[in-house]
Design an enzyme around this catalytic site. Structure first.
Site, mmCIF file in Angstrom:
data_model
loop_
_atom_site.group_PDB
_atom_site.id
_atom_site.type_symbol
_atom_site.label_atom_id
_atom_site.label_comp_id
_atom_site.label_asym_id
_atom_site.label_seq_id
_atom_site.Cartn_x
_atom_site.Cartn_y
_atom_site.Cartn_z
ATOM 1 N N MET A 109 17.547 10.243 48.104
ATOM 2 C CA MET A 109 18.445 11.387 48.804
ATOM 3 C C MET A 109 17.457 11.815 49.913
ATOM 4 O O MET A 109 17.577 13.015 50.320
ATOM 5 C CB MET A 109 18.728 12.621 47.795
ATOM 6 C CG MET A 109 19.579 12.045 46.759
ATOM 7 S SD MET A 109 20.376 13.503 46.101
ATOM 8 C CE MET A 109 19.306 14.300 45.226
ATOM 9 N N LEU B 154 11.256 11.872 51.934
ATOM 10 C CA LEU B 154 10.700 10.947 51.273
ATOM 11 C C LEU B 154 9.330 11.409 51.209
ATOM 12 O O LEU B 154 8.706 11.918 52.051
ATOM 13 C CB LEU B 154 10.780 9.627 51.956
ATOM 14 C CG LEU B 154 12.049 8.803 52.333
ATOM 15 C CD1 LEU B 154 12.018 7.509 52.959
ATOM 16 C CD2 LEU B 154 12.884 8.741 51.127
ATOM 17 N N HIS C 122 8.678 8.073 46.370
ATOM 18 C CA HIS C 122 9.516 7.201 46.933
ATOM 19 C C HIS C 122 8.917 5.677 47.575
ATOM 20 O O HIS C 122 9.299 4.850 47.414
ATOM 21 C CB HIS C 122 10.474 7.841 47.969
ATOM 22 C CG HIS C 122 11.143 8.891 47.702
ATOM 23 N ND1 HIS C 122 11.008 10.182 48.301
ATOM 24 C CD2 HIS C 122 12.320 8.985 46.911
ATOM 25 C CE1 HIS C 122 11.955 11.069 47.630
ATOM 26 N NE2 HIS C 122 12.800 10.479 46.956
ATOM 27 N N GLN D 181 26.408 15.005 42.788
ATOM 28 C CA GLN D 181 25.303 15.059 41.652
ATOM 29 C C GLN D 181 24.688 16.629 41.633
ATOM 30 O O GLN D 181 23.843 16.756 41.076
ATOM 31 C CB GLN D 181 24.249 13.995 41.451
ATOM 32 C CG GLN D 181 23.539 13.903 42.761
ATOM 33 C CD GLN D 181 22.439 12.644 42.621
ATOM 34 O OE1 GLN D 181 22.789 11.652 42.888
ATOM 35 N NE2 GLN D 181 21.069 13.109 42.389
ATOM 36 N N SER E 215 11.027 16.169 46.153
ATOM 37 C CA SER E 215 11.467 16.789 47.597
ATOM 38 C C SER E 215 11.472 18.213 47.409
ATOM 39 O O SER E 215 11.362 18.858 48.286
ATOM 40 C CB SER E 215 12.926 16.007 48.102
ATOM 41 O OG SER E 215 12.554 14.435 47.945
ATOM 42 N N ARG E 216 11.807 18.609 46.137
ATOM 43 C CA ARG E 216 12.160 20.087 45.911
ATOM 44 C C ARG E 216 10.946 20.779 45.954
ATOM 45 O O ARG E 216 10.758 21.874 46.141
ATOM 46 C CB ARG E 216 12.638 20.386 44.711
ATOM 47 C CG ARG E 216 14.297 19.815 44.643
ATOM 48 C CD ARG E 216 15.114 20.357 43.525
ATOM 49 N NE ARG E 216 16.321 20.163 43.648
ATOM 50 C CZ ARG E 216 16.951 19.107 43.023
ATOM 51 N NH1 ARG E 216 16.412 18.049 42.703
ATOM 52 N NH2 ARG E 216 18.411 18.936 43.144
HETATM 53 P P1 AMP Z 1 15.524 11.197 44.865
HETATM 54 O O1 AMP Z 1 15.326 11.110 46.182
HETATM 55 O O2 AMP Z 1 14.839 12.632 44.369
HETATM 56 O O3 AMP Z 1 16.883 11.145 44.215
HETATM 57 O O4 AMP Z 1 14.622 10.086 44.159
HETATM 58 C C1 AMP Z 1 14.918 8.636 44.606
HETATM 59 C C2 AMP Z 1 14.138 8.039 43.694
HETATM 60 O O5 AMP Z 1 12.665 8.371 43.625
HETATM 61 C C3 AMP Z 1 14.552 8.112 42.363
HETATM 62 O O6 AMP Z 1 14.694 6.858 41.578
HETATM 63 C C4 AMP Z 1 13.461 8.904 41.695
HETATM 64 O O7 AMP Z 1 13.128 8.667 40.257
HETATM 65 C C5 AMP Z 1 12.239 8.396 42.249
HETATM 66 N N1 AMP Z 1 11.033 9.191 42.595
HETATM 67 C C6 AMP Z 1 11.399 10.552 42.927
HETATM 68 N N2 AMP Z 1 10.041 11.301 42.699
HETATM 69 C C7 AMP Z 1 9.189 10.232 42.238
HETATM 70 C C8 AMP Z 1 7.977 10.222 42.034
HETATM 71 N N3 AMP Z 1 7.058 11.326 42.019
HETATM 72 N N4 AMP Z 1 7.110 8.928 41.291
HETATM 73 C C9 AMP Z 1 8.165 8.052 41.271
HETATM 74 N N5 AMP Z 1 9.268 8.059 41.578
HETATM 75 C C10 AMP Z 1 10.027 9.173 42.129
#
Ligand code: AMP
Length: 281
Positions: free
Chosen positions: A31, A34, A38, A62, A187-188
């Site tokens: 989302m 980054l 990511h 979601q 990201s949060r």
């Molecule tokens: P998001 O952008 O939050 O939807 O995350 C996209 C992908 O990145 C998802 O598969 C998450 O599980 C992965 N992700 C997010 N944060 C981390 C992290 N700290 N370590 C590993 N993968 C992550």
């Protein structure tokens, strides 16, 4: 610079050429906003596939809360710049109306694994995740898709989805990347004020400490109750859940199977989630 690709017809043209050349395709669904978590998925995809597509779509379905969706960071150009040195072939940024046209009517709902934890506290969230993951896998025709263990329950949902629908993609799990103080990158986290960010490390610390005590043979119920009280005493709360579960089914943890300790808690108006493996004694 990484090519920002939209609409789908443009992506499909590229994919046709790659497939015709016999190249494998990996996707990293995100989302945006980054961070190194990511990027670790992108590196794994680069190591395992000939072509890598990062998708950036802030999936409205979601989010359970319009304000959270509105406040979600959107940093498309910074994201493209971060990806540039990694040799990503496309940053696919579909429009909302291309993913969900006005006559879109299909919702994918995965039962079982989605019922507890996030499923209880974020109604509808996992239907949104399952639906968008199926759409993205079909849009990109990916051979492999990379997901982070940071979102453990989501990862189990995606595995179930792909197995049940016989989707041809292989799901590749990637370890959670943490900041130096142990906080899982997210990201949060950008929304935490500096003092809250400094206190946030108490969450992974409590998680790892509780996992260690359970592995040493202490009763999970008592350990988790104390950990929850300890977190709330440090201003991390409410703790929505802190539970020991089976690592695959997310049902009750069982001896002889991989278990997982999962938490969701609020800090400074930001909802944090985390999880850790537990080897039951
Ligand atoms: P998001 O952008 O939050 O939807 O995350 C996209 C992908 O990145 C998802 O598969 C998450 O599980 C992965 N992700 C997010 N944060 C981390 C992290 N700290 N370590 C590993 N993968 C992550």
């Amino acid at each position: 610079m990484t090519a920002i690709v939209r609409p789908l017809a443009d992506l499909r043209g590229r994919i046709r050429a790659w497939k015709a050349a016999g190249e494998s395709i990996g996707i990293v669904p995100t989302m945006g906003a980054l961070h190194d978590g990511h990027l670790s998925l992108v590196r794994a995809a680069k190591a395992g596939c000939d072509r890598v597509i990062v998708t950036l779509f802030v999936n409205p379905r979601q989010f359970n809360n319009a304000e959270d969706f509105a406040k979600y960071p959107r940093t498309e150009h910074a994201d493209a710049a971060l990806l540039a040195p990694l040799g990503v072939d496309a940053l696919f940024v579909p429009e909302g109306a291309e993913v969900y046209p006005p006559d879109h009517a299909t919702v994918i709902s995965v039962s079982g694994v989605t019922a507890p934890l996030e499923g209880t506290h974020r109604p509808g969230h996992f239907d949104g995740v399952a639906t968008v993951v199926a759409i993205l896998l079909n849009m990109t025709q990916a051979d492999r898709a990379y997901f982070g263990e940071k979102d453990w329950q989501q990862l189990q949902l995606v595995r179930r989805l792909v197995a049940d629908l016989k989707l041809p993609a292989e799901i590749v799990p990637c370890p959670c990347v943490r900041a130096e103080d142990g906080l899982a990158l997210s990201s949060r986290n950008q929304r935490l004020a500096p003092d809250a960010r400094a206190r946030a490390a108490a969450l992974p610390q409590a998680l790892f400490a509780a996992a260690g005590r359970i592995e040493a043979g202490e009763t999970p119920g008592a350990v988790l109750e104390a950990a929850r009280a300890g977190l709330e005493a440090k201003g991390i709360g409410p703790v929505e859940y802190l539970e020991l579960r089976d690592g695959e089914t997310l049902g009750p943890a069982q001896r002889g199977r991989p278990a997982r300790l999962l938490v969701a808690a609020w800090l400074d108006g930001v909802r944090l989630i985390d999880n850790v493996a537990v080897a039951l004694p």
